[in-house]
Design a protein around this motif. Structure first.
Motif, short mmCIF file in Angstrom:
data_model
loop_
_atom_site.label_atom_id
_atom_site.label_comp_id
_atom_site.label_asym_id
_atom_site.label_seq_id
_atom_site.Cartn_x
_atom_site.Cartn_y
_atom_site.Cartn_z
N LYS A 870 0.84 -1.20 0.00
CA LYS A 870 0.00 0.00 0.00
C LYS A 870 0.88 1.25 0.00
O LYS A 870 0.59 2.23 -0.71
CB LYS A 870 -0.92 -0.01 1.21
N HIS A 871 1.92 1.25 0.79
CA HIS A 871 2.80 2.41 0.87
C HIS A 871 3.53 2.62 -0.44
O HIS A 871 3.65 3.77 -0.92
CB HIS A 871 3.81 2.21 2.01
N TYR A 872 4.03 1.50 -1.07
CA TYR A 872 4.76 1.61 -2.33
C TYR A 872 3.84 2.12 -3.43
O TYR A 872 4.23 3.00 -4.24
CB TYR A 872 5.34 0.24 -2.72
N THR A 873 2.62 1.64 -3.45
CA THR A 873 1.67 2.06 -4.49
C THR A 873 1.32 3.54 -4.33
O THR A 873 1.24 4.30 -5.30
CB THR A 873 0.39 1.20 -4.41
N ALA A 874 1.13 3.97 -3.08
CA ALA A 874 0.78 5.38 -2.82
C ALA A 874 1.94 6.29 -3.20
O ALA A 874 1.76 7.37 -3.78
CB ALA A 874 0.41 5.57 -1.36
N ARG A 875 3.16 5.89 -2.90
CA ARG A 875 4.33 6.71 -3.22
C ARG A 875 4.53 6.81 -4.72
O ARG A 875 4.90 7.86 -5.25
CB ARG A 875 5.57 6.10 -2.56
N ALA A 876 4.30 5.68 -5.44
CA ALA A 876 4.46 5.70 -6.90
C ALA A 876 3.44 6.59 -7.56
O ALA A 876 3.70 7.24 -8.58
CB ALA A 876 4.34 4.26 -7.45
N ALA A 877 2.25 6.64 -6.97
CA ALA A 877 1.20 7.48 -7.54
C ALA A 877 1.52 8.95 -7.30
O ALA A 877 1.20 9.81 -8.12
CB ALA A 877 -0.15 7.11 -6.93
#
Length: 877
Positions: A870-877
């Motif tokens: 979840k954290h990786y996806t949010a940061r990539a967005a």
């Protein structure tokens, strides 16, 4: 033998009627009452007319009393006599009174007559009574005519002489009658004895007068022919009973008589109802002076039982003969001198004789070697056998015989003493035990030897080792024990079959024997495992030299049915007394050293060291803990993300096994996977990994993370388990995980030695949409052939090439080549062990598709991975 019809006559037959005892007793009682009354009358008359009856009074009184006594005791005949003479005395007394004759002779005359009559019997008593009465009447008649008689008158003398003459004649007649009766009685007894003897012997007699035709048959003759005694017979009725096949024998008797023979003997059959009887007839012919036949006489004996006995004996002898001749069991008969008198065909075949004449007359000593197998002389053993049979009736023993060509062969002989006729025989049943001996020897050999190679087996090997230990302990010397295992023999067996594998083992055993000394012992412990016992060793260096010699010898080219396999041994060794003082310790330590040799890479040898025990204990403890870990749910999966280089998105995870050990903490797969594979526990552990990975993947897909692929590692041992294909499909069905999102990572060694079954399983998975990845590509055989044959989807570049990718040109060259090969074949690539962002850029420049490593994330438990994702996806967005 019967006469012609014209000569037959009626029978005379005597019989003895039996009196009715009950009627006789009634008659005696009635006579007793009658005589009692007569005695009372006479006694009363004597009392009433005592004056008239005075001359006979005393005698009459005595007679009356005697009649009463005889009637009382039942002597009827005596009472009759007394009554008659009592009546006579009454008349006599009257005559004396009337004539006045009181001469003592007249008084004594009736008394003497009475006594003589009683002595002579009833008939003589009646005759004397009548004579006395006649004398009295004559005297009385003369007296009435006027004659006077004195005491010596002639009439008195005449009467006395007449009565005395009658008395003497009676005595003579009585004596003659008695003699005649005794003769007739003896004759009757003899006749009865003859009849009884004939009945017991079933013998009948007969006579016939030819002239008159009169014939006499005995009662037994009638009984033999089943005819009522005394019945009239005829020649036709006689011949009707003769068996049709034997009638000619009867006619032959008349021919013999016409020929002038004195006798004729014949045996023939008769029919008595439905019964057939056998008869033996002896006929004697009596001729007159002119040679004319006068009389025929003979005897006839019923020999039916004799014939039956003879038939039974004949059948028994025939059965014995057939049993003796036709049985497949060799039988020999010896006489009292131990000489062969008979032998059946089976015994001739056993001794290889052509005819009975070659064995008849020979003794057992002539059919045997001089010495028996037990060390005794044959003659002595024969004497013991004869004594045992004489004492016990039969005796069984082992015996060494010789065939006709001199070849000795073992037998078992059962000898029984029998009697045939008047001869004592030894009946020997001989069993050729050659095959049994060979079978026993083979059984004994197989009990202690390997049937394939002929080498000693484990049992005999341990026995040899035990003996060697005893010698070494006594002499203070050393010995060595080697365990040898043929490397990769299972693969050879699987590829070429067990028959080829057996041939290979035999060739290997021959080479091993040639590598050892004569005093050393080589045994086969199991399929491809051998043990060597080496005597008189002085140091471990000598044991190591023996190992090197064996390895060099087995590495030489060998050919088996046109094949030339490359062979090698893994060898482990132990030395007495350094490594153990008993066979259990030495064998166990040699096996431990063999285990270490296999781990070292095969084709090597290791000598036992104490620390190997610690390694074994660790192995065994790990095995036990792994079994408990499944039951206690101590395993868990960690997930490491896989990143697509072209857009840096998370496209999947690799499921990595961890063991949460209760004492040792969280363990990496490298510390226990090897033990799991060797022990076979990898199969249930791998099954749990697949089930848990599919369950988690299905849960993430339901949560909306459908883009995540699940990569799972498979062990080569799982494929050999044989149930991986069906288990995987069943797991996917139960979890609901999409097969197209599952990726299976296989090692190169699994695919290199893959057989048709593995290839079929992989093809079945690919048909379901499951992707196939090659793990650690470049570290193994890296054969391009299986990449084409299996239609691989992805190659995973091993971390050993990635770690120094920036500094090592060779690593870069290898990685670049792998990527180019994969691209040319349409295969994706993924690099593992990424820990440097510069390496990520290099791989992206080389054209690598995906990466994973600590630079992005270490393997995380499911919950932590979800947070990271979840954290990786949010940061990539």
């Amino acid at each position: 033998m019967s006469g012609k019809p014209s000569m037959l006559a009626a029978y005379e037959n005597e019989g003895t009627p039996e009196a009715g005892q009950a009627g006789g007793e009634r008659l005696m009682r009635r006579l007793g009452l009658l005589l009692l009354c007569a005695g009372l009358i006479i006694f009363s008359a004597n009392l009433l007319w005592e004056a008239q009856l005075r001359p006979g009074g005393p005698g009459l009184t005595v007679i009356g009393l005697l009649m009463l006594y005889c009637a009382r005791i039942g002597r009827v005949s005596w009472a009759v006599h007394l009554m008659c003479w009592g009546l006579l005395l009454v008349g006599w007394s009257g005559a004396l009174v009337g004539t006045g004759l009181y001469n003592i002779s007249w008084i004594a005359l009736p008394i003497a007559t009475m006594v003589g009559g009683c002595m002579l019997g009833r008939r003589m008593t009646l005759a004397l009574l009548l004579a006395t009465v006649a004398a009295v009447l004559s005297v009385y008649g003369l007296h009435r005519q006027g004659h006077e008689f004195g005491s010596n008158a002639p009439p008195q003398v005449v009467a006395g002489l007449l009565i005395l003459t009658a008395l003497v004649a009676g005595l003579i007649g009585r004596t003659t009658a008695r003699a005649f009766r005794r003769q007739m009685h003896r004759l009757g007894e003899s006749q009865a004895e003859l009849e009884r003897a004939q009945s017991l012997a079933h013998v009948g007699s007969w006579t016939m007068e030819v002239g008159s035709g009169q014939a006499r048959w005995s009662d037994e003759y009638y009984r033999i022919f089943g005819i009522a005694a005394g019945s009239p017979v005829s020649y036709a009725s006689f011949m009707a009973r003769v068996h049709p096949e034997d009638k000619c024998l009867i006619d032959a008797g008349w021919v013999a008589a016409a020929r002038g023979d004195r006798s004729y003997e014949v045996s023939y059959r008769i029919l008595v109802g439905t019964e057939v009887k056998w008869l033996r007839s002896i006929t004697e012919f009596v001729f007159d002076a002119q040679g004319q036949l006068q009389t025929l006489s003979g005897s006839l004996q019923d020999i039916t039982e004799i014939k039956r006995s003879e038939e039974v004996q004949r059948e028994s002898q025939e059965r014995f003969r057939k049993l003796f001749e036709d049985t497949h069991q060799p039988i020999v008969l010896y006489d009292s001198d131990s000489r062969c008198v008979a032998a059946n065909q089976a015994s001739l075949a056993m001794f290889r004789f052509d005819s009975i004449e070659q064995i008849r007359g020979r003794k057992p000593t002539e059919l045997s070697p001089p010495w028996q197998a037990d060390g005794r002389m044959t003659s002595d053993k024969l004497a013991e056998l004869q004594e045992a049979v004489s004492r016990h009736g039969s005796f069984e023993t082992e015996w060494l015989h010789c065939r006709c060509d001199g070849e000795p062969f073992p037998t078992r002989v059962l000898t029984t003493g029998i009697r045939m006729g008047e001869q004592d025989l030894l009946h020997s049943i001989i069993t050729d035990t050659t095959e049994q001996k060979r079978a026993l020897e083979q059984i004994e050999f197989l009990a202690y030897h390997d049937p394939l190679t002929g080498l000693p087996n484990r049992t005999l090997g341990q026995d040899r080792l035990q003996q060697a230990l005893g010698v070494a302990e006594r002499d203070g010397s050393s010995l060595g024990v080697l365990y040898l295992d043929l490397d990769n023999f299972k693969h050879f067996n699987d590829v070429y079959g067990h028959a080829m594998g057996d041939r290979l083992l035999k060739s290997v055993a021959t080479r091993l024997v040639s590598s050892l000394r004569a005093e050393d012992t080589l045994c086969r412990l199991s399929g491809d495992e051998f043990m060597v016992v080496l005597l008189d060793l002085h140091a471990s260096e000598q044991l190591q030299l023996v190992c090197q010699r064996i390895l060099a010898r087995i590495a030489e080219p060998i050919e088996v049915e046109g094949l030339k396999p490359l062979l090698s041994f893994s060898i482990g060794g132990a030395i007495y007394p350094q490594h153990g003082r008993d066979i259990g310790s030495l064998m166990r330590h040699a096996d431990l050293a063999l285990y270490e040799a296999k781990k070292a890479g095969r084709g090597t040898s290791r000598i036992f060291k104490p620390q190997m025990n610690e390694s074994l204990r660790h192995y065994l403890q790990t095995c036990d803990d792994l079994r408990l870990a499944l039951d206690r749910d101590e395993f868990e999966l960690h997930y490491q993300p896989q990143i697509a280089l072209h857009n840096s998105e998370v496209i999947g995870v690799e499921a990595l096994l961890r063991w949460n050990h209760p004492q040792r903490g969280l363990l990496q797969p490298g510390t226990f996977i090897g033990v799991a594979e060797e022990s076979g526990l990898i199969a249930p552990i791998g099954r749990w990994v697949l089930q848990e990975a599919c369950r988690q993947g299905a849960a993430w897909h339901r949560a909306g993370w459908s883009q995540l692929r699940m990569a799972v590692n498979l062990s080569a041992v799982q494929f050999r388990h044989g149930q991986l294909g069906p288990e995987l499909l069943e797991t996917l069905a139960e979890s609901g995980f999409d097969p197209k999102r599952l990726e299976l990572e296989l090692t190169e060694s699994t695919l290199l030695h893959s057989d048709s079954a593995i290839l079929a399983t992989v093809a079945q998975w690919q048909a379901k949409g499951i992707e196939l990845s090659i793990d650690d590509f470049g570290t193994g055989y890296s054969s391009l052939s299986y990449l084409k044959r299996l239609n691989v989807d992805k190659l995973k570049i091993d971390r050993s090439f990635i770690a120094n990718l920036r500094e090592d040109e060779q690593d870069r060259t290898i990685v670049r080549a792998i990527i180019q090969i994969a691209q040319s074949m349409g295969i994706k690539t993924i690099a593992e062990g990424i820990e440097d962002p510069l390496v990520v850029e290099q791989l992206r420049a080389m054209g690598c598709d995906k990466v994973q490593g600590f630079w992005y994330s270490k393997p995380l438990p499911a919950g932590q991975f979800e947070q990271w994702f979840k954290h990786y996806t949010a940061r990539a967005a």
